[in-house]
Design a protein around this motif. Structure first.
Motif, PDB file in Angstrom:
ATOM      1  N   LEU A 244       0.814  -1.278   0.123  1.00 42.03           N
ATOM      2  CA  LEU A 244      -0.004  -0.037   0.192  1.00 42.03           C
ATOM      3  C   LEU A 244       0.912   1.352   0.282  1.00 42.03           C
ATOM      4  O   LEU A 244       0.590   2.279  -0.626  1.00 42.03           O
ATOM      5  N   ASN A 245       1.929   1.143   0.690  1.00 45.24           N
ATOM      6  CA  ASN A 245       2.843   2.368   0.700  1.00 45.24           C
ATOM      7  C   ASN A 245       3.442   2.668  -0.599  1.00 45.24           C
ATOM      8  O   ASN A 245       3.602   3.881  -1.178  1.00 45.24           O
TER       9      ASN A 245
ATOM     10  N   ALA B 274       1.522   6.870  -6.933  1.00 48.66           N
ATOM     11  CA  ALA B 274       0.277   7.731  -7.100  1.00 48.66           C
ATOM     12  C   ALA B 274      -0.810   6.694  -7.781  1.00 48.66           C
ATOM     13  O   ALA B 274      -1.562   7.138  -8.691  1.00 48.66           O
TER      14      ALA B 274
ATOM     15  N   HIS C  18      -6.578  16.874  -0.310  1.00 49.95           N
ATOM     16  CA  HIS C  18      -7.642  16.312   0.514  1.00 49.95           C
ATOM     17  C   HIS C  18      -8.652  17.197   0.945  1.00 49.95           C
ATOM     18  O   HIS C  18      -8.278  18.430   1.374  1.00 49.95           O
TER      19      HIS C  18
ATOM     20  N   THR D  11      -8.125   7.805  -7.819  1.00 48.07           N
ATOM     21  CA  THR D  11      -7.238   9.064  -7.519  1.00 48.07           C
ATOM     22  C   THR D  11      -7.555  10.425  -8.272  1.00 48.07           C
ATOM     23  O   THR D  11      -6.874  11.444  -8.108  1.00 48.07           O
TER      24      THR D  11
ATOM     25  N   HIS E  76       0.858   4.217  -2.993  1.00 48.43           N
ATOM     26  CA  HIS E  76       0.729   5.519  -2.831  1.00 48.43           C
ATOM     27  C   HIS E  76       1.780   6.265  -3.265  1.00 48.43           C
ATOM     28  O   HIS E  76       1.680   7.476  -3.756  1.00 48.43           O
ATOM     29  N   GLN E  77       3.135   5.974  -3.096  1.00 45.49           N
ATOM     30  CA  GLN E  77       4.315   6.598  -3.386  1.00 45.49           C
ATOM     31  C   GLN E  77       4.235   6.768  -5.019  1.00 45.49           C
ATOM     32  O   GLN E  77       4.781   7.687  -5.568  1.00 45.49           O
TER      33      GLN E  77
ATOM     34  N   PHE F  31      -7.573   3.469   2.478  1.00 43.67           N
ATOM     35  CA  PHE F  31      -7.131   3.422   0.985  1.00 43.67           C
ATOM     36  C   PHE F  31      -8.289   3.545  -0.171  1.00 43.67           C
ATOM     37  O   PHE F  31      -9.156   2.837   0.047  1.00 43.67           O
TER      38      PHE F  31
ATOM     39  N   GLU G  63      -0.368  17.544  -2.898  1.00 40.66           N
ATOM     40  CA  GLU G  63      -1.433  16.716  -2.531  1.00 40.66           C
ATOM     41  C   GLU G  63      -2.759  17.515  -2.192  1.00 40.66           C
ATOM     42  O   GLU G  63      -2.600  18.548  -1.931  1.00 40.66           O
TER      43      GLU G  63
ATOM     44  N   ILE H  49      -2.753   5.029  -5.735  1.00 43.36           N
ATOM     45  CA  ILE H  49      -3.957   5.183  -4.821  1.00 43.36           C
ATOM     46  C   ILE H  49      -3.834   6.340  -3.961  1.00 43.36           C
ATOM     47  O   ILE H  49      -2.762   6.752  -3.990  1.00 43.36           O
ATOM     48  N   LEU H  50      -5.071   6.584  -3.400  1.00 44.10           N
ATOM     49  CA  LEU H  50      -4.901   7.721  -2.226  1.00 44.10           C
ATOM     50  C   LEU H  50      -4.945   7.111  -0.929  1.00 44.10           C
ATOM     51  O   LEU H  50      -5.380   6.003  -0.734  1.00 44.10           O
ATOM     52  N   ALA H  51      -4.078   7.813   0.007  1.00 46.20           N
ATOM     53  CA  ALA H  51      -4.193   7.230   1.462  1.00 46.20           C
ATOM     54  C   ALA H  51      -4.950   8.495   2.196  1.00 46.20           C
ATOM     55  O   ALA H  51      -4.484   9.462   2.128  1.00 46.20           O
TER      56      ALA H  51
END
Length: 146
Positions: free
Chosen positions: A66-67, A73, A130, A91, A70-71, A87, A128, A75-77
């Motif tokens: 998952l990390n 791009a 959010h 995106t 995310h790194q 998660f 980012e 997925i979104l955390a």
């Protein structure tokens, strides 16, 4: 650049390649889980959902994967609550709403470009975006247990 389209046929292998991620059995399973479960799951929920399919899967692998996603791009955390990171495979620019009663997280269509434009005008570099909203979903708002 891969554009997320919820109506199209999802190809996990190509999705990972388009985000410069080398596909593996575990990575494909995790990205497919996120595609099939639009509930903004936590890492523990993903692990619990896949452990029967992949008995050799570890929680560490899920967290590391998952990390990586995310790194890259893919997925979104979401840090919408203090307890868990959730998660989201979508995106695209959108907001999230968390119900304070049932604790479900919902996607909310939103245009974040105007806020981003103002930040850029003030010399900020936006890396980012959010937008989190909290309150009561329509089901819980009608519930007397609120």
């Amino acid at each position: 650049d891969y554009k997320f389209d919820m109506k199209s046929d999802f190809n996990a292998y190509n999705y990972l390649l388009q985000h410069d991620i080398k596909p593996s059995v575990q990575r494909l399973a995790i990205i497919n889980y996120l595609y099939e479960h639009r509930t903004h799951p936590t890492a523990d929920e993903i692990y619990a959902g896949l452990i029967d399919q992949i008995p050799t899967l570890s929680k560490t692998t899920v967290y590391n994967t998952l990390n990586l996603f995310h790194q890259q791009a893919a997925i979104l955390a979401l840090t919408i609550d203090d307890k868990n990171v959730r998660f989201d495979i979508d995106t695209s620019d959108h907001a999230h709403f968390k119900c304070l009663n049932c604790e479900k997280v919902f996607d909310v269509p939103a245009v974040l470009d105007s806020v981003t434009s103002v930040a850029l005008e003030h010399g900020f570099v936006v890396t980012e975006k959010h937008l989190y909203l909290k309150g009561y979903c329509s089901s819980c708002n009608e519930s007397p247990n609120k």
